[in-house]
Design an enzyme around this catalytic site. Sequence first.
Site, PDB file in Angstrom:
ATOM      1  N   HIS A 100       0.831  -1.208   0.000  1.00  0.00           N
ATOM      2  CA  HIS A 100       0.000   0.000   0.000  1.00  0.00           C
ATOM      3  C   HIS A 100       0.867   1.261   0.000  1.00  0.00           C
ATOM      4  CE1 HIS A 100      -3.482   2.556   1.036  1.00  0.00           C
ATOM      5  NE2 HIS A 100      -2.601   3.229   1.773  1.00  0.00           N
ATOM      6  N   GLU A 101       1.886   1.279   0.852  1.00  0.00           N
ATOM      7  CA  GLU A 101       2.755   2.461   0.913  1.00  0.00           C
ATOM      8  C   GLU A 101       3.544   2.634  -0.383  1.00  0.00           C
ATOM      9  OE1 GLU A 101       2.134   4.521   3.082  1.00  0.00           O
ATOM     10  OE2 GLU A 101       0.954   3.190   4.349  1.00  0.00           O
ATOM     11  N   HIS A 104       1.590   4.447  -2.940  1.00  0.00           N
ATOM     12  CA  HIS A 104       1.708   5.907  -2.896  1.00  0.00           C
ATOM     13  C   HIS A 104       2.953   6.380  -3.653  1.00  0.00           C
ATOM     14  CE1 HIS A 104      -1.692   6.563  -0.365  1.00  0.00           C
ATOM     15  NE2 HIS A 104      -1.194   5.913   0.679  1.00  0.00           N
TER      16      HIS A 104
END
Length: 228
Positions: A100-101, A104
């Site tokens: 998920h990170e 980004h």
Amino acid sequence: MFGGLGGYLIYIALIMIIPLWAQSKVKSTYKKYSNKATSSGMTGAQVARKILDDNGLYNVSIQETKGMLSDHYDPRKKVVRLSSGNFHNPSMAASAVAAHEVGHAIQDEQGYAFLKFRSALVPVASLGSNMSFFLILIGIFTQISQLFLLGIIFMAAAVLFQLVTLPVEFDASNRAMDQLVSAGIIRNNEERETKKVLNAAAMTYVAAALVAVAELLRFILMYAASRD
């Protein structure tokens, strides 16, 4: 909107019960899947590095950071920071959070519009969060409607930030799932369980947005009533 006992109870539920439920949900889901290893056996740090490299993001580094679920991507320094539990753990939860990170970081590299918009809103949203309640309270007690309205405008900027955060976070989670599957980090039934971690985390952002909108609407109605 929040008139009467029923309306008041709905308001209390929005600002207290829903956020508490969301936090409880993400913590219990994270704990459950922190104890389930992926078939690939890769730690969160390894997952992040592989996805970054697969997308040509060799300039983005990975760092271990303190705290539980303190994971984040720093676009200014091009760093994915993973909490110790996710950095070292070869679990479904660690893989989901790491991916998920990195999602980004991929958004940042590709110039994802909502991420750029959210970044531009940071100074205004920060000012709005810090000043809005102060201005509103001063406006109410002094009966200076201009201060009350200014506080609402500041609060609206902070609420806009919360709303823009939603597509940013959901998109990062979608990218995470795509990357985890295409890289072979998770397989078969692991996809469904990994998605549970991402969905639980997303609920915290939804809850925060609901609270922010409810607060803004309450003060708008109070301002309108004070003008009658």
